[in-house]
Design an enzyme around this catalytic site. Structure first.
Site, PDB file in Angstrom:
ATOM      1  CG  ASP A   1       4.331   7.425  16.392  1.00  7.70           C
ATOM      2  OD1 ASP A   1       3.270   6.915  16.019  1.00  7.70           O
ATOM      3  OD2 ASP A   1       5.399   6.793  16.441  1.00  7.70           O
TER       4      ASP A   1
ATOM      5  N   GLY B   1       7.736  -5.242   4.532  1.00  9.54           N
ATOM      6  CA  GLY B   1       7.669  -5.918   5.822  1.00  9.54           C
ATOM      7  C   GLY B   1       6.266  -6.374   6.109  1.00  9.54           C
TER       8      GLY B   1
ATOM      9  CG  ASP C   1       6.705  -6.799  -2.563  1.00  9.17           C
ATOM     10  OD1 ASP C   1       6.435  -7.826  -1.895  1.00  9.17           O
ATOM     11  OD2 ASP C   1       6.192  -5.692  -2.336  1.00  9.17           O
TER      12      ASP C   1
ATOM     13  CD  GLN D   1      14.622  -6.213   2.648  1.00  7.09           C
ATOM     14  OE1 GLN D   1      14.353  -5.119   3.130  1.00  7.09           O
ATOM     15  NE2 GLN D   1      13.729  -6.964   2.024  1.00  7.09           N
TER      16      GLN D   1
ATOM     17  CG  ASN E   1       5.598   0.317  12.272  1.00  5.83           C
ATOM     18  OD1 ASN E   1       6.327   1.227  12.601  1.00  5.83           O
ATOM     19  ND2 ASN E   1       4.385   0.491  11.798  1.00  5.83           N
TER      20      ASN E   1
ATOM     21  CG  HIS F   1       7.648   3.465  15.867  1.00  7.65           C
ATOM     22  ND1 HIS F   1       6.899   4.596  15.719  1.00  7.65           N
ATOM     23  CD2 HIS F   1       7.458   2.762  14.733  1.00  7.65           C
ATOM     24  CE1 HIS F   1       6.305   4.578  14.547  1.00  7.65           C
ATOM     25  NE2 HIS F   1       6.623   3.465  13.934  1.00  7.65           N
TER      26      HIS F   1
ATOM     27  CD  GLN G   1      -2.911  -0.772   2.379  1.00  6.71           C
ATOM     28  OE1 GLN G   1      -3.787   0.079   2.190  1.00  6.71           O
ATOM     29  NE2 GLN G   1      -2.807  -1.447   3.498  1.00  6.71           N
ATOM     30  CB  ILE G   2       3.502   2.536   2.258  1.00  6.72           C
ATOM     31  CG1 ILE G   2       2.576   2.605   3.467  1.00  6.72           C
ATOM     32  CG2 ILE G   2       4.477   3.704   2.265  1.00  6.72           C
ATOM     33  CD1 ILE G   2       3.291   2.529   4.796  1.00  6.72           C
TER      34      ILE G   2
ATOM     35  NE  ARG H   1      -1.738   7.948  14.255  1.00  2.00           N
ATOM     36  CZ  ARG H   1      -1.168   6.770  13.958  1.00  2.00           C
ATOM     37  NH1 ARG H   1      -0.506   6.106  14.880  1.00  2.00           N
ATOM     38  NH2 ARG H   1      -1.278   6.266  12.757  1.00  2.00           N
TER      39      ARG H   1
ATOM     40  NE  ARG I   1       3.338   2.186  15.170  1.00  2.00           N
ATOM     41  CZ  ARG I   1       3.314   3.467  15.553  1.00  2.00           C
ATOM     42  NH1 ARG I   1       4.046   3.881  16.561  1.00  2.00           N
ATOM     43  NH2 ARG I   1       2.557   4.336  14.922  1.00  2.00           N
TER      44      ARG I   1
HETATM   45  N1  LIG Z   1       6.760   4.150  10.354  1.00  7.73           N
HETATM   46  C1  LIG Z   1       5.572   4.548   9.968  1.00  7.73           C
HETATM   47  O1  LIG Z   1       5.187   5.699  10.131  1.00  7.73           O
HETATM   48  C2  LIG Z   1       4.652   3.590   9.285  1.00  7.73           C
HETATM   49  C3  LIG Z   1       3.397   4.005   8.863  1.00  7.73           C
HETATM   50  C4  LIG Z   1       2.581   3.097   8.227  1.00  7.73           C
HETATM   51  C5  LIG Z   1       3.016   1.794   8.033  1.00  7.73           C
HETATM   52  N2  LIG Z   1       4.230   1.414   8.482  1.00  7.73           N
HETATM   53  C6  LIG Z   1       4.769   0.083   8.251  1.00  7.73           C
HETATM   54  O2  LIG Z   1       5.230   0.025   6.901  1.00  7.73           O
HETATM   55  C7  LIG Z   1       5.177  -1.310   6.435  1.00  7.73           C
HETATM   56  C8  LIG Z   1       4.427  -1.400   5.110  1.00  7.73           C
HETATM   57  O3  LIG Z   1       3.088  -1.011   5.290  1.00  7.73           O
HETATM   58  P1  LIG Z   1       2.026  -1.233   4.132  1.00  7.73           P
HETATM   59  O4  LIG Z   1       0.751  -0.685   4.638  1.00  7.73           O
HETATM   60  O5  LIG Z   1       2.567  -0.745   2.835  1.00  7.73           O
HETATM   61  O6  LIG Z   1       1.928  -2.818   4.156  1.00  7.73           O
HETATM   62  P2  LIG Z   1       1.554  -3.796   2.948  1.00  7.73           P
HETATM   63  O7  LIG Z   1       1.343  -5.140   3.550  1.00  7.73           O
HETATM   64  O8  LIG Z   1       0.492  -3.210   2.094  1.00  7.73           O
HETATM   65  O9  LIG Z   1       2.892  -3.808   2.094  1.00  7.73           O
HETATM   66  C9  LIG Z   1       4.048  -4.431   2.549  1.00  7.73           C
HETATM   67  C10 LIG Z   1       4.777  -4.937   1.335  1.00  7.73           C
HETATM   68  O10 LIG Z   1       6.012  -5.461   1.790  1.00  7.73           O
HETATM   69  C11 LIG Z   1       6.240  -6.649   1.077  1.00  7.73           C
HETATM   70  N3  LIG Z   1       7.217  -7.462   1.773  1.00  7.73           N
HETATM   71  C12 LIG Z   1       7.042  -8.346   2.786  1.00  7.73           C
HETATM   72  N4  LIG Z   1       8.192  -8.921   3.104  1.00  7.73           N
HETATM   73  C13 LIG Z   1       9.135  -8.393   2.283  1.00  7.73           C
HETATM   74  C14 LIG Z   1      10.513  -8.603   2.119  1.00  7.73           C
HETATM   75  N5  LIG Z   1      11.175  -9.488   2.857  1.00  7.73           N
HETATM   76  N6  LIG Z   1      11.157  -7.889   1.172  1.00  7.73           N
HETATM   77  C15 LIG Z   1      10.511  -7.001   0.394  1.00  7.73           C
HETATM   78  N7  LIG Z   1       9.196  -6.776   0.495  1.00  7.73           N
HETATM   79  C16 LIG Z   1       8.524  -7.457   1.430  1.00  7.73           C
HETATM   80  C17 LIG Z   1       4.864  -7.296   0.973  1.00  7.73           C
HETATM   81  O11 LIG Z   1       4.796  -8.298  -0.017  1.00  7.73           O
HETATM   82  C18 LIG Z   1       4.015  -6.075   0.638  1.00  7.73           C
HETATM   83  O12 LIG Z   1       3.953  -5.831  -0.757  1.00  7.73           O
HETATM   84  C19 LIG Z   1       4.547  -2.121   7.563  1.00  7.73           C
HETATM   85  O13 LIG Z   1       5.569  -2.702   8.344  1.00  7.73           O
HETATM   86  C20 LIG Z   1       3.807  -1.066   8.365  1.00  7.73           C
HETATM   87  O14 LIG Z   1       3.608  -1.447   9.704  1.00  7.73           O
HETATM   88  C21 LIG Z   1       5.063   2.292   9.087  1.00  7.73           C
HETATM   89  O1  LIG Z   2       1.344   1.163  13.428  1.00  5.77           O
HETATM   90  C1  LIG Z   2       1.281   0.676  12.314  1.00  5.77           C
HETATM   91  O2  LIG Z   2       1.215  -0.547  12.140  1.00  5.77           O
HETATM   92  C2  LIG Z   2       1.257   1.542  11.100  1.00  5.77           C
HETATM   93  C3  LIG Z   2       1.600   2.928  11.435  1.00  5.77           C
HETATM   94  O3  LIG Z   2       2.850   3.050  12.040  1.00  5.77           O
HETATM   95  C4  LIG Z   2       0.533   3.548  12.269  1.00  5.77           C
HETATM   96  O4  LIG Z   2       0.773   3.894  13.408  1.00  5.77           O
HETATM   97  O5  LIG Z   2      -0.582   3.696  11.739  1.00  5.77           O
END
Ligand SMILES: NC(=O)c1ccc[n+]([C@@H]2O[C@H](COP(=O)([O-])OP(=O)(O)OC[C@H]3O[C@@H](n4cnc5c(N)ncnc54)[C@H](O)[C@@H]3O)[C@@H](O)[C@H]2O)c1
Ligand SMILES: O=C(O)C[C@H](O)C(=O)O
Length: 219
Positions: free
Chosen positions: A160, A90, A43, A113, A132, A188, A16-17, A163, A99
């Site tokens: 955070d 991830g 991916d 990685q 996360n 976090h 998604q991101i 938010r 998280r």
């Molecule tokens: N730090 C922040 O502010 C923040 C905010 C939102 C989400 N997140 C985190 O970001 C990450 C991604 O979120 P998302 O909503 O895009 O999730 P998502 O599940 O939609 O996308 C994750 C992608 O990572 C891929 N993936 C899984 N394992 C992998 C690997 N070993 N190597 C490469 N790709 C891999 C998956 O196949 C998927 O396409 C999550 O860990 C989520 O918790 C962090």
């Molecule tokens: O916490 C998560 O899993 C995604 C993101 O960091 C959030 O806080 O929405």
């Protein structure tokens, strides 16, 4: 003179991101309107078809700054020559999880990685960790990619802070740009502590303290 393209890695690019991020990078929003880029998108094999779809959309969009796209499930190919790495890939937390609950899955991903970046990224590569728990994953990455300067590695815990600003602005019905001095302490995850002790709202009459305006410690 035209700049040389910069290779930018986005892991989890089919997620998604990642899907929202890559067109922004290709449009120059991250590195600037005169900086050509070559996107490296990584991916995992189950997401390979979706990743290829993301590549096709990028090609269709014909972004003038986009000088190439590498879409791969091979970490070595993905990391080779990159000067910027945005580590989104991830396991996201599901309902009821904190998280820190995704740590065991994401830490092993980060070790692998980081080792690939250590060996194959460009010298002085800059790394932004998103998956996360972002600060823990950044620490793992630092440990397993020791040749990347520590100051080049950061993580996205800014969410955070933003938010907290957003919630205060809703609660007090003020513009988010008028909220200042909010601090986020802790990890976090659930030990995080949004601190509004010093927070203030900017008003035409001067600054007003947030704790007094909210007047509800439980909130
Ligand atoms: N730090 C922040 O502010 C923040 C905010 C939102 C989400 N997140 C985190 O970001 C990450 C991604 O979120 P998302 O909503 O895009 O999730 P998502 O599940 O939609 O996308 C994750 C992608 O990572 C891929 N993936 C899984 N394992 C992998 C690997 N070993 N190597 C490469 N790709 C891999 C998956 O196949 C998927 O396409 C999550 O860990 C989520 O918790 C962090
Ligand atoms: O916490 C998560 O899993 C995604 C993101 O960091 C959030 O806080 O929405």
């Amino acid at each position: 003179m035209a700049k040389e393209p910069v290779r930018v890695l986005v892991t989890g690019a089919a997620g998604q991101i990642g899907y929202a991020l890559v067109p922004m990078i290709a449009r120059g929003i991250m590195l600037g309107p005169d900086q050509p880029v070559i996107l490296h998108m990584l991916d995992i094999p189950p997401a390979a078809e979706a990743l290829n779809g993301v590549k096709m959309e990028l090609v269709d969009a014909a972004f003038p700054l986009l000088k190439g796209v590498v879409a791969t499930t091979d970490a070595v190919e993905a990391c080779t020559g990159v000067s910027v790495a945005v580590m989104v890939g991830g396991f996201p937390r599901k309902e009821g999880m904190e998280r820190k609950d995704v740590m065991s899955k994401n830490v092993s991903i980060y070790k692998a990685q980081a080792s690939a970046l250590e060996k194959y990224a460009a010298p002085n590569c800059k790394v932004l960790v998103v998956a996360n728990p972002a600060n823990t994953n950044a620490l793992i990455l630092k440990e397993f990619a020791p040749s990347i300067p520590e100051k080049n590695i950061t993580c996205l815990t800014r969410l955070d802070h933003n938010r907290a600003l957003g919630q205060i602005s809703e609660r007090l019905n003020v513009q988010v740009s008028d909220v200042k001095n909010v601090i986020i302490w802790g990890n976090h995850s659930s030990t995080q502590y949004p601190d509004v002790t010093h927070a203030a709202i900017k008003t035409p009459e001067g600054e007003k303290p947030v704790p007094a305006l909210v007047n509800d410690d439980a909130w």
